[in-house]
Design a protein around this motif. Structure first.
Motif, PDB file in Angstrom:
ATOM      1  N   ALA A  31     -57.657  13.279 -12.333  1.00 53.40           N
ATOM      2  CA  ALA A  31     -57.762  12.047 -10.658  1.00 53.40           C
ATOM      3  C   ALA A  31     -58.923  11.394 -11.864  1.00 53.40           C
ATOM      4  O   ALA A  31     -58.845   9.563 -11.589  1.00 53.40           O
ATOM      5  CB  ALA A  31     -57.726  12.530  -9.543  1.00 53.40           C
ATOM      6  N   ASP A  42     -58.189   7.227 -12.394  1.00 58.42           N
ATOM      7  CA  ASP A  42     -59.120   6.628 -11.428  1.00 58.42           C
ATOM      8  C   ASP A  42     -60.764   6.009 -12.022  1.00 58.42           C
ATOM      9  O   ASP A  42     -61.013   4.779 -11.621  1.00 58.42           O
ATOM     10  CB  ASP A  42     -59.346   6.999 -10.076  1.00 58.42           C
ATOM     11  CG  ASP A  42     -57.861   6.914  -9.430  1.00 58.42           C
ATOM     12  OD1 ASP A  42     -56.679   6.574 -10.085  1.00 58.42           O
ATOM     13  OD2 ASP A  42     -57.587   7.353  -9.104  1.00 58.42           O
ATOM     14  N   ASP A  66     -55.419   4.216 -14.925  1.00 58.52           N
ATOM     15  CA  ASP A  66     -54.237   3.661 -14.131  1.00 58.52           C
ATOM     16  C   ASP A  66     -54.447   2.005 -14.180  1.00 58.52           C
ATOM     17  O   ASP A  66     -53.238   1.620 -14.361  1.00 58.52           O
ATOM     18  CB  ASP A  66     -54.637   4.501 -12.860  1.00 58.52           C
ATOM     19  CG  ASP A  66     -53.296   4.048 -12.049  1.00 58.52           C
ATOM     20  OD1 ASP A  66     -52.248   4.096 -12.788  1.00 58.52           O
ATOM     21  OD2 ASP A  66     -53.107   4.130 -10.614  1.00 58.52           O
ATOM     22  N   THR A 119     -48.288   6.252 -14.715  1.00 54.50           N
ATOM     23  CA  THR A 119     -49.363   7.090 -14.227  1.00 54.50           C
ATOM     24  C   THR A 119     -48.596   7.074 -12.812  1.00 54.50           C
ATOM     25  O   THR A 119     -49.823   8.680 -12.159  1.00 54.50           O
ATOM     26  CB  THR A 119     -50.628   6.052 -13.594  1.00 54.50           C
ATOM     27  OG1 THR A 119     -49.542   4.354 -13.888  1.00 54.50           O
ATOM     28  CG2 THR A 119     -51.146   5.574 -15.053  1.00 54.50           C
ATOM     29  N   SER A 143     -49.449  10.991 -11.115  1.00 55.21           N
ATOM     30  CA  SER A 143     -50.022  10.919  -9.599  1.00 55.21           C
ATOM     31  C   SER A 143     -49.225  11.853  -9.112  1.00 55.21           C
ATOM     32  O   SER A 143     -50.199  12.872  -8.480  1.00 55.21           O
ATOM     33  CB  SER A 143     -50.179   9.928  -9.200  1.00 55.21           C
ATOM     34  OG  SER A 143     -51.162   8.946  -9.922  1.00 55.21           O
ATOM     35  N   VAL A 195     -49.354   7.384  -3.427  1.00 51.18           N
ATOM     36  CA  VAL A 195     -48.650   7.334  -5.099  1.00 51.18           C
ATOM     37  C   VAL A 195     -47.607   6.267  -5.045  1.00 51.18           C
ATOM     38  O   VAL A 195     -47.638   5.742  -5.787  1.00 51.18           O
ATOM     39  CB  VAL A 195     -48.173   8.709  -4.841  1.00 51.18           C
ATOM     40  CG1 VAL A 195     -48.031   8.354  -6.926  1.00 51.18           C
ATOM     41  CG2 VAL A 195     -49.192   9.949  -5.352  1.00 51.18           C
ATOM     42  N   ASP A 246     -49.702   2.763  -4.367  1.00 57.99           N
ATOM     43  CA  ASP A 246     -50.437   2.542  -5.425  1.00 57.99           C
ATOM     44  C   ASP A 246     -49.731   1.986  -6.996  1.00 57.99           C
ATOM     45  O   ASP A 246     -49.479   0.967  -8.018  1.00 57.99           O
ATOM     46  CB  ASP A 246     -50.969   3.619  -6.063  1.00 57.99           C
ATOM     47  CG  ASP A 246     -52.027   3.922  -7.231  1.00 57.99           C
ATOM     48  OD1 ASP A 246     -52.643   2.346  -7.235  1.00 57.99           O
ATOM     49  OD2 ASP A 246     -52.025   4.308  -8.293  1.00 57.99           O
ATOM     50  N   ASP A 290     -55.726  -0.937  -8.756  1.00 56.45           N
ATOM     51  CA  ASP A 290     -55.376   0.209  -9.375  1.00 56.45           C
ATOM     52  C   ASP A 290     -56.869   0.254  -9.538  1.00 56.45           C
ATOM     53  O   ASP A 290     -57.949   1.572  -8.657  1.00 56.45           O
ATOM     54  CB  ASP A 290     -55.118   0.023 -10.688  1.00 56.45           C
ATOM     55  CG  ASP A 290     -53.654   0.262 -10.667  1.00 56.45           C
ATOM     56  OD1 ASP A 290     -53.227   0.774  -9.122  1.00 56.45           O
ATOM     57  OD2 ASP A 290     -52.459  -0.383 -11.275  1.00 56.45           O
ATOM     58  N   ASN A 350     -55.869   8.459  -6.546  1.00 54.85           N
ATOM     59  CA  ASN A 350     -55.774   9.887  -7.317  1.00 54.85           C
ATOM     60  C   ASN A 350     -56.928  10.423  -6.482  1.00 54.85           C
ATOM     61  O   ASN A 350     -57.145  11.355  -6.510  1.00 54.85           O
ATOM     62  CB  ASN A 350     -55.806  10.137  -8.837  1.00 54.85           C
ATOM     63  CG  ASN A 350     -54.710   9.790  -9.283  1.00 54.85           C
ATOM     64  OD1 ASN A 350     -52.915  10.363  -9.391  1.00 54.85           O
ATOM     65  ND2 ASN A 350     -53.636   8.386  -9.868  1.00 54.85           N
ATOM     66  N   ASN A 375     -56.446  11.022  -3.233  1.00 54.64           N
ATOM     67  CA  ASN A 375     -55.371  12.598  -2.872  1.00 54.64           C
ATOM     68  C   ASN A 375     -56.952  13.663  -2.780  1.00 54.64           C
ATOM     69  O   ASN A 375     -56.520  14.984  -2.804  1.00 54.64           O
ATOM     70  CB  ASN A 375     -54.385  12.431  -3.509  1.00 54.64           C
ATOM     71  CG  ASN A 375     -53.390  11.330  -3.520  1.00 54.64           C
ATOM     72  OD1 ASN A 375     -53.240  11.102  -1.992  1.00 54.64           O
ATOM     73  ND2 ASN A 375     -52.576  10.393  -3.802  1.00 54.64           N
TER      74      ASN A 375
END
Length: 116
Positions: free
Chosen positions: A19, A23, A38, A52, A56, A80, A83, A97, A103, A106
């Motif tokens: 992640a 990110d 991303d 991406t 994800s 996701v 995004d 992004d 990510n 999450n």
């Protein structure tokens, strides 16, 4: 395979590294603004965000495998989807992004779940 026979926290740590790569891997010099693959790959129309988005979705799938329930999985998939959809807008999507970081969000959700 990541996390097979292992602890959910171990899987979360591996997923957190993925992640972060997506990110927040790099910082814009002189600022606190972080970005990852991303935002960069998203500059390639359609294919970048699709690629991406797949990675994800993999993070969400692995979260499911360590016990994330339907509600948590739905929330993660929502992150996701948002995004991927907003990220697909040329240039503005990459700016989105940089700030939304689905990510990382999450992973925070997954760690909260594991620590309960």
């Amino acid at each position: 395979m990541i996390g097979q026979g292992g602890h959910g926290g171990d899987t979360a740590n591996v997923l957190a590294e993925l992640a972060a790569l997506l990110d927040s891997r790099w910082r814009i010099p002189g600022t606190s603004i972080r970005f990852g693959l991303d935002a960069l790959v998203g500059l390639v129309p359609v294919l970048g965000d699709a690629a991406t988005g797949i990675v994800s979705a993999y993070i969400v799938l692995r979260a499911r495998n360590v016990g994330a329930g339907n509600g948590l999985v739905a929330r993660m998939l929502g992150n996701v989807l948002l995004d991927t959809l907003v990220g697909s807008v040329p240039i503005l999507g990459s700016i989105f992004d940089v700030y939304f970081k689905a990510n990382n969000r999450n992973i925070t959700l997954l760690r909260r779940h594991i620590n309960k």
